[in-house]
Structures are given as structure tokens and as C-alpha cells.
Scaffold this motif. Structure first.
Motif, short mmCIF file in Angstrom:
data_model
loop_
_atom_site.label_atom_id
_atom_site.label_comp_id
_atom_site.label_asym_id
_atom_site.label_seq_id
_atom_site.Cartn_x
_atom_site.Cartn_y
_atom_site.Cartn_z
N ARG A 34 88.44 25.84 -13.47
CA ARG A 34 89.31 24.66 -13.53
C ARG A 34 89.51 24.00 -12.17
O ARG A 34 90.06 22.90 -12.10
CB ARG A 34 90.68 25.03 -14.09
CG ARG A 34 90.64 25.42 -15.54
CD ARG A 34 92.05 25.60 -16.04
NE ARG A 34 92.05 26.08 -17.41
CZ ARG A 34 93.14 26.48 -18.04
NH1 ARG A 34 94.30 26.46 -17.42
NH2 ARG A 34 93.07 26.91 -19.28
N PHE A 35 89.10 24.68 -11.11
CA PHE A 35 89.24 24.10 -9.77
C PHE A 35 88.32 22.90 -9.66
O PHE A 35 87.12 23.01 -9.85
CB PHE A 35 88.93 25.14 -8.70
CG PHE A 35 89.02 24.61 -7.31
CD1 PHE A 35 90.21 24.11 -6.80
CD2 PHE A 35 87.90 24.61 -6.49
CE1 PHE A 35 90.29 23.62 -5.51
CE2 PHE A 35 87.97 24.13 -5.20
CZ PHE A 35 89.16 23.63 -4.71
N ASP A 36 88.89 21.76 -9.30
CA ASP A 36 88.14 20.50 -9.30
C ASP A 36 87.40 20.21 -8.00
O ASP A 36 86.83 19.15 -7.83
CB ASP A 36 89.07 19.33 -9.63
CG ASP A 36 90.15 19.13 -8.58
OD1 ASP A 36 90.16 19.86 -7.56
OD2 ASP A 36 91.01 18.24 -8.78
N GLY A 37 87.41 21.15 -7.07
CA GLY A 37 86.70 20.93 -5.81
C GLY A 37 87.54 20.22 -4.77
O GLY A 37 87.04 19.88 -3.70
N GLY A 38 88.81 19.99 -5.04
CA GLY A 38 89.70 19.34 -4.07
C GLY A 38 90.09 20.30 -2.96
O GLY A 38 89.25 21.04 -2.43
N ASN A 39 91.35 20.32 -2.64
CA ASN A 39 91.86 21.16 -1.57
C ASN A 39 92.13 22.57 -2.11
O ASN A 39 93.07 22.76 -2.88
CB ASN A 39 93.14 20.54 -1.01
CG ASN A 39 93.71 21.30 0.15
OD1 ASN A 39 93.51 22.49 0.31
ND2 ASN A 39 94.45 20.61 1.00
#
Length: 168
Positions: A46-51
């Protein structure tokens, strides 16, 4: 190195700091960080690649509040037996008097910070101790950017007031 290690291991200290300040309990903070790491691995897709730091600290914050709710239901009292046990002695020639004054000031600051409600404490910890940008704090705490700034201003004012109360 796994994706989790690359993204989140550098932020374990920040995760522990946030959990420690929110729970006011060393062993609870360790448990919260462990549970948060487990959740981060489980939901890594679910981590969108943001911070990654902001994403991980959001999980830590949520787990800390879950711990606080459970402790309140059980009537648990936050007790930290290990507090101060791992403080290394200063070996740089500072006088015992200087060390005592520094220790007293640190204790007053810690007591004043712990007197704040967790919603104010968390923004102080994230901004002042973890040096997070306002936009990341807004993401972690799930409030608008303007609310972060006003909550931080209120938290600083309340912290100042607490510190003034403790001064002779």
C-alpha cells in the motif's frame, strides 16, 4: 537488502522517539515500534512511494494511540523502570554541578512535555525533535496543514507555560 530495510530501517529511531513520547513508556514504545514494523511489512504493497518516514510514523502514531486506548481501558499506569538506566556518564570534564543543572533542566522539559495532551505532544515531537516538514506532519497526524501550524503554535505556548510553572 529488502525493500522494507531500505525504506524504513533508517527511521526506526524516529519511530521509537515518537512512540516513547506518546506512550510515556519505554517497553510500550518498543512494542509499538515492533508492531508498527510488522504492519509496515504486511501492508508494504500500500506504500505509494512517497515519503517513507512519514508513512512509517503514521503507522507508529496510530499504534501508539491504540496502545494508549488499551492501557486506559485496563487502567494501566505508565511506569518505566528502565528510565535513566542507560544514560552514559559524561567523560568530557564537565563538572558534577553542570551535569546536575543540565539533568534538572532536561527533567523539567520532559515533565512539561509530558503534561501536554498527546495531540499537542506529537506535533512538538515531530517538528522539534524529528525536524519533520509541516506537510509531512499533516500527513502523519491526518490533519490539514493549517491545523498543524496552529496546533504547533498552541503546543509551544502550552509548553512555555508549563516550563514557567516549574521555575522557582
Amino acid at each position: 537488502m529488502t525493500r522494507f530495510e531500505e525504506l524504513f530501517l533508517p527511521h526506526l529511531k524516529a519511530a521509537y522517539n515518537l512512540a516513547r513520547w506518546l506512550t510515556d513508556n519505554d517497553s510500550a514504545a518498543q512494542d509499538v515500534v515492533q508492531e508498527s514494523a510488522f504492519r509496515a511489512v504486511k501492508f508494504l504493497h500500500r506504500f505509494d512511494g512517497g515519503n517513507p518516514k512519514a508513512w512509517f510514523l503514521t503507522i507508529v502514531r496510530n499504534e501508539s494511540y491504540n496502545w494508549l486506548k488499551a492501557a486506559a481501558r485496563q487502567g494501566a499506569v505508565a511506569f518505566d523502570e528502565a528510565c535513566g538506566e542507560d544514560e552514559p556518564a559524561l567523560a568530557d570534564g564537565r563538572t558534577p554541578e553542570w551535569q546536575l543543572i543540565q539533568g534538572q533542566e532536561a527533567a523539567q522539559l520532559q515533565q512539561a512535555l509530558l503534561a501536554l495532551a498527546p495531540v499537542f505532544r506529537e506535533v512538538i515531537v515531530l517538528k522539534e525533535l524529528e525536524d519533520m516538514p509541516y506537510k509531512d506532519i499533516a500527513k502523519i497526524v491526518d490533519i490539514p496543514l493549517g491545523t498543524v501550524m496552529s496546533r504547533l503554535a498552541r503546543a509551544r505556548a502550552m509548553l512555555r507555560q508549563q516550563l514557567q510553572k516549574s521555575r522557582p
